[in-house]
Write an enzyme that holds these catalytic residues in place. Structure first.
Site, PDB file in Angstrom:
ATOM      1  CD  GLU A  82      -9.588  -9.457   4.011  1.00 41.70           C
ATOM      2  OE1 GLU A  82      -9.146  -8.222   4.206  1.00 41.70           O
ATOM      3  OE2 GLU A  82     -10.683  -8.466   3.501  1.00 41.70           O
ATOM      4  NE  ARG A 106     -10.256 -20.919   5.741  1.00 42.51           N
ATOM      5  CZ  ARG A 106     -11.633 -21.809   6.410  1.00 42.51           C
ATOM      6  NH1 ARG A 106     -13.175 -20.459   5.736  1.00 42.51           N
ATOM      7  NH2 ARG A 106     -11.458 -22.828   6.954  1.00 42.51           N
ATOM      8  NE  ARG A 107     -17.699 -18.144   2.643  1.00 44.24           N
ATOM      9  CZ  ARG A 107     -18.597 -19.755   2.835  1.00 44.24           C
ATOM     10  NH1 ARG A 107     -18.625 -20.277   2.551  1.00 44.24           N
ATOM     11  NH2 ARG A 107     -19.382 -19.129   4.483  1.00 44.24           N
ATOM     12  NE  ARG A 166     -11.549 -19.349  12.738  1.00 41.91           N
ATOM     13  CZ  ARG A 166     -12.937 -18.972  12.730  1.00 41.91           C
ATOM     14  NH1 ARG A 166     -13.699 -19.987  13.676  1.00 41.91           N
ATOM     15  NH2 ARG A 166     -13.388 -19.230  11.383  1.00 41.91           N
ATOM     16  CE  LYS A 209     -14.110 -23.442  15.536  1.00 38.65           C
ATOM     17  NZ  LYS A 209     -14.785 -24.132  14.582  1.00 38.65           N
TER      18      LYS A 209
END
Length: 329
Positions: free
Chosen positions: A24, A28-29, A149, A300
């Site tokens: 996961e 994302r990277r 997040r 954040k």
């Protein structure tokens, strides 16, 4: 291919090591790297999945992002789902004990350990560089927590938010250990409380992706995870292999992975110069470029505060020295 996080002895002060090799996180990277490529394509007037609206780039309406993972994300999504549910998993809330105190707790992967553990006190959320080098175990937030997040802050990350609106998953498909009740709580319901969205900066939201199981479940495998992780993004000629023990590329002739912090920071500086005709961040540290993304940082902080306010625990942060590096472009 997915394995575990790197060990504390391989922490990098120059952003060239990948700490977390779970699928996961690697995905994302890769998405971030893909978006930089699409920004360049837009700038060069080539075909791109992006468009510009209200001063920022966004994903065109006809494009969407979908995540497939072969098992439930580690942490809150998986720990309460030891068995596979039936065909109606996507519509049945099957949690018989939804109010138990351990539901929704922030959890971490731990160096030299399997699975995840909860964060029992604020002191456990504090990692120091010299402490880890002296033997303190490296801890990294679980994939369930990181996905939660990202479901508010977006997949584009901090640096891309300088020129992009948040980008979210439209759906998440899980191969094994799918439970809609546990997965939805872990991925978005923990932050789906009154007043949160109204406090977020414009463009940010608590995203609600479609959560789906597969029609044919893979049998459970008892083999040990591979010591390598492979990444590939649209436009790459070949996959790249990194070692999960140290987060470095498995090629002695190459200096760093194309999806490590250092490489992505270089892409940011190149695009920032081209799009803004400014060298504002030349010579600045990685952490300084992140701190300058005001809306993202505000969102954040709200997410972190909500986790604490709701009793889910504190977010474990890596030593600050890990983000205090510069790059040359």
């Amino acid at each position: 291919v997915v394995s575990t996080q790197s060990t504390g002895e391989y922490l990098s002060a120059d952003g060239k090591a990948i700490n977390d090799s779970h699928a996961e996180i690697q995905i994302r990277r890769c998405i971030i790297r893909f978006l930089y490529g699409q920004l360049q394509a837009f700038r060069d007037k080539r075909c791109s999945v992006l468009e510009k609206k209200d001063g920022k780039y966004k994903l065109k309406d006809e494009f969407s992002l979908h995540l497939y993972i072969n098992t439930a994300p580690c942490g809150d999504s998986r720990i309460f789902s030891p068995k596979q549910e039936g065909d109606q998993a996507q519509v049945i809330d099957n949690d018989n004990h939804p109010n138990r105190i351990n539901r929704g707790q922030l959890r971490t992967k731990i160096e030299s350990g399997e699975g995840t553990i909860p964060i029992l006190s604020p002191n456990e959320a504090l990692l120091t560089w010299d402490g880890i080098l002296a033997g303190q175990r490296l801890r990294t937030m679980s994939c369930s927590d990181k996905l939660c997040r990202s479901n508010v802050l977006g997949l584009q990350g901090t640096l891309l938010s300088h020129f992009m609106s948040p980008v979210y998953y439209s759906s998440i498909i899980v191969g094994r250990l799918f439970s809609h009740s546990h997965l939805s709580r872990a991925i978005y319901r923990r932050l789906q409380v009154e007043g949160v969205e109204s406090q977020l900066p414009p463009g940010y939201k608590v995203n609600v992706p479609l959560l789906l199981p597969v029609t044919v479940v893979e049998p459970r495998s008892v083999s040990k995870a591979s010591g390598f992780c492979f990444n590939w993004t649209y436009g790459d000629t070949v996959p790249e292999a990194t070692r999960t023990v140290d987060g470095k590329i498995n090629d002695n002739n190459a200096s760093q992975s194309r999806i490590c912090k250092n490489s992505l920071f270089k892409l940011f500086l190149i695009e920032y110069k081209k799009l803004n005709e400014s060298d504002e961040f030349d010579g600045k540290m990685y952490c300084e470029a992140k701190d300058a993304a005001k809306d993202y940082t505000a969102a954040k902080m709200l997410v972190m505060d909500q986790f604490k306010k709701l009793g889910y625990g504190c977010w474990v942060k890596k030593p600050v020295e890990q983000n205090m590096f510069t790059v040359n472009t």
